[in-house]
Scaffold this motif. Structure first.
Motif, PDB file in Angstrom:
ATOM      1  N   TRP A  29       1.439   5.550 -11.934  1.00 30.20           N
ATOM      2  CA  TRP A  29       1.623   4.379 -11.072  1.00 30.20           C
ATOM      3  C   TRP A  29       1.101   4.653  -9.658  1.00 30.20           C
ATOM      4  N   HIS A  31      -0.337   8.907  -1.108  1.00 31.88           N
ATOM      5  CA  HIS A  31      -0.399   8.740  -2.561  1.00 31.88           C
ATOM      6  C   HIS A  31      -0.712  10.068  -3.258  1.00 31.88           C
ATOM      7  N   SER A  67      -1.854   2.624  -7.942  1.00 32.33           N
ATOM      8  CA  SER A  67      -1.635   1.976  -6.650  1.00 32.33           C
ATOM      9  C   SER A  67      -2.747   2.336  -5.665  1.00 32.33           C
ATOM     10  N   SER A  68      -3.134   3.624  -5.656  1.00 28.23           N
ATOM     11  CA  SER A  68      -4.202   4.074  -4.772  1.00 28.23           C
ATOM     12  C   SER A  68      -5.526   3.407  -5.135  1.00 28.23           C
TER      13      SER A  68
END
Length: 467
Positions: free
Chosen positions: A79, A61, A83-84
């Motif tokens: 994003w 990421h 997400s991480s």
């Protein structure tokens, strides 16, 4: 495996240092990664897979965030960060809070979440916060994405601060991961810091902790006002010397390996306000919440109502971070209320008041807070607080209090002095030669005494393992 055991001191640490300094400079991160994974696997076995997965996901990421930023794709970078963060919070939420939420729902008749009896991975609250900050730092431009998976894995798994902090942000450690200097002076300083921390943990926290265990186990009818306050004073001493001792050991181990970690405690019990207390207690956690939650929410650069909400969210998060139990939420919100009262009313008065007034005020409310923190059962907590404040016709003092106060008086006095910077101030005033000789003698004596206690004793808990 914890630092305060003969196995760690005389087997793991010795072999690790031999390996670390035997391999070439370019191979030291790989060696550290291997011994750190072994260190964690010793205590968690299969859960080491979670740490490896977390490392791989945040590594990729971070690379994705940097690539999107380089291409001007800010939306894609956001994003990737989201997400991480979602993955890390989901990981922490499942293992730490699933059973807590399930039990809470079932207590009010909602049975849609089963209690899974999930084992809490050691140190998950610390290493998820560290890896979560990495992608955020890369997005903000505070750090470059780490190209080497070995180097990033070393950052995540670094055993000195792996299981109990301090919480190290990547932007503060990234350069040291890539390149660091190991000197005899830094190594010697690390040994000194480690033994000081070991002494805090073994000689003070473990001994005083037994006093708290005695009072916590008493039935409400057997408690007295003085005894209840003595018990929570013992817990206050135990948790400070236990956690600050572990943090000192982590800093010392880091120096032995060429790293410099941030200081996690700065004599919090000398504070003259709750605001000051939280600038001195668990500094790495306070800093993390300020940088990654409080400021992004708007900090204090907003309306007064929004600021109060921001502070509420930060302290609710601080409370629940410490443990999956409602008493920790109450503990966090207790400090939220105190800090609001200080901000709007008390701080101006405390600044003009004599220093002793501020110290007594702070210690009083901190001791009450430790009662909330230490007792998870609300029924027992209510009974203990009633006794502390003399409600219900409880006696002021009894024979048990006199016995425990007399037996623990020496270690309580030593603890009170050690919780202040007096000793360090005296040491700094010595000439260099005297300081070196005295320091060496004290460190050797401290190590021998701690070893004797560890070999002979059986009471050796570590309070922050559950966090």
């Amino acid at each position: 495996m914890v630092f305060s055991t003969p196995l760690f001191l005389f087997v793991y640490l010795s072999l690790t240092l031999l390996l670390y300094y035997a391999v070439p400079l370019k191979g030291r991160n790989l060696a550290l990664l291997a011994v750190s994974l072994f260190f964690y696997a010793w205590g968690e076995r299969i859960y080491v897979v979670i740490m490896v997965a977390s490392t791989l996901i945040d590594y990729t990421h971070g690379m994705l965030v940097e690539r999107c930023k380089a291409r001007g794709n800010d939306r894609g970078a956001r994003w990737a960060v989201a997400s991480s963060v979602f993955f890390n919070l989901a990981l922490l939420g499942f293992f730490k809070y699933w059973d807590f939420l399930a039990a809470s729902f079932q207590a009010v008749g909602l049975n849609f979440m089963p209690v899974l009896n999930i084992h809490l991975p050691i140190g998950i609250s610390f290493y998820t916060f560290q890896t979560m900050s990495y992608t955020i730092d890369v997005y903000r431009g505070d750090a470059r994405a780490q190209r080497s998976l070995v180097n990033f894995g070393t950052f995540v798994t670094l055993f000195p601060q792996l299981i109990a902090g301090p919480i190290i942000k990547y932007k503060d450690l990234g350069d040291q991961i890539d390149s660091r200097t190991c000197t005899v002076e830094k190594f010697a300083s690390g040994v000194q810091m480690f033994v000081i921390g070991l002494g805090k943990k073994v000689l003070i926290a473990n001994n005083v902790g037994m006093l708290w265990e005695s009072y916590k186990a008493m039935a409400p009818g057997d408690l007295t006002v003085a005894g209840a306050w003595l018990g929570v004073l013992a817990f206050a001493i135990q948790i400070y010397f236990d956690f600050s001792g572990y943090s000192d050991m982590a800093v010392g181990l880091g120096r032995m390996l060429g790293f410099e970690f941030m200081r996690n405690f700065n004599y919090p019990y000398i504070s003259r306000s709750i605001t000051e207390f939280w600038r001195r207690w668990h500094i790495s956690l306070s800093t993390w919440f300020r940088e990654y939650l409080y400021i992004p929410l708007g900090g204090n650069r907003c309306s007064k109502g929004r600021w109060v909400l921001n502070l509420f969210l930060v302290w609710a998060a601080t409370g629940i971070w410490h443990g999956a139990s409602w008493n920790f939420v109450l503990w966090g919100l207790y400090f939220w209320v105190l800090l609001l009262v200080e901000k709007f009313v008390l701080l101006r008065w405390l600044k003009r008041a004599p220093g002793a007034v501020g110290h007594l005020y702070t210690l009083f409310f901190v001791l009450v807070s430790w009662t909330i923190f230490a007792i998870e059962d609300f029924g027992q907590l209510g009974e203990y607080l009633k006794v502390m404040f003399g409600l219900g016709g409880v006696p002021l003092i009894d024979g048990a209090f006199k016995y425990y106060a007399a037996n623990y008086l020496p270690v309580l006095c030593i603890s009170a002095l050690a919780a202040t910077p007096l000793g360090a101030a005296v040491y700094r005033r010595l000439n260099v030669r005297t300081a070196h000789i005295l320091g060496a003698v004290l460190i050797l004596a401290g190590l021998l005494l701690c070893t004797a206690y560890l070999v002979d004793g059986t009471y050796n808990p570590f309070l922050y393992f559950r966090f």
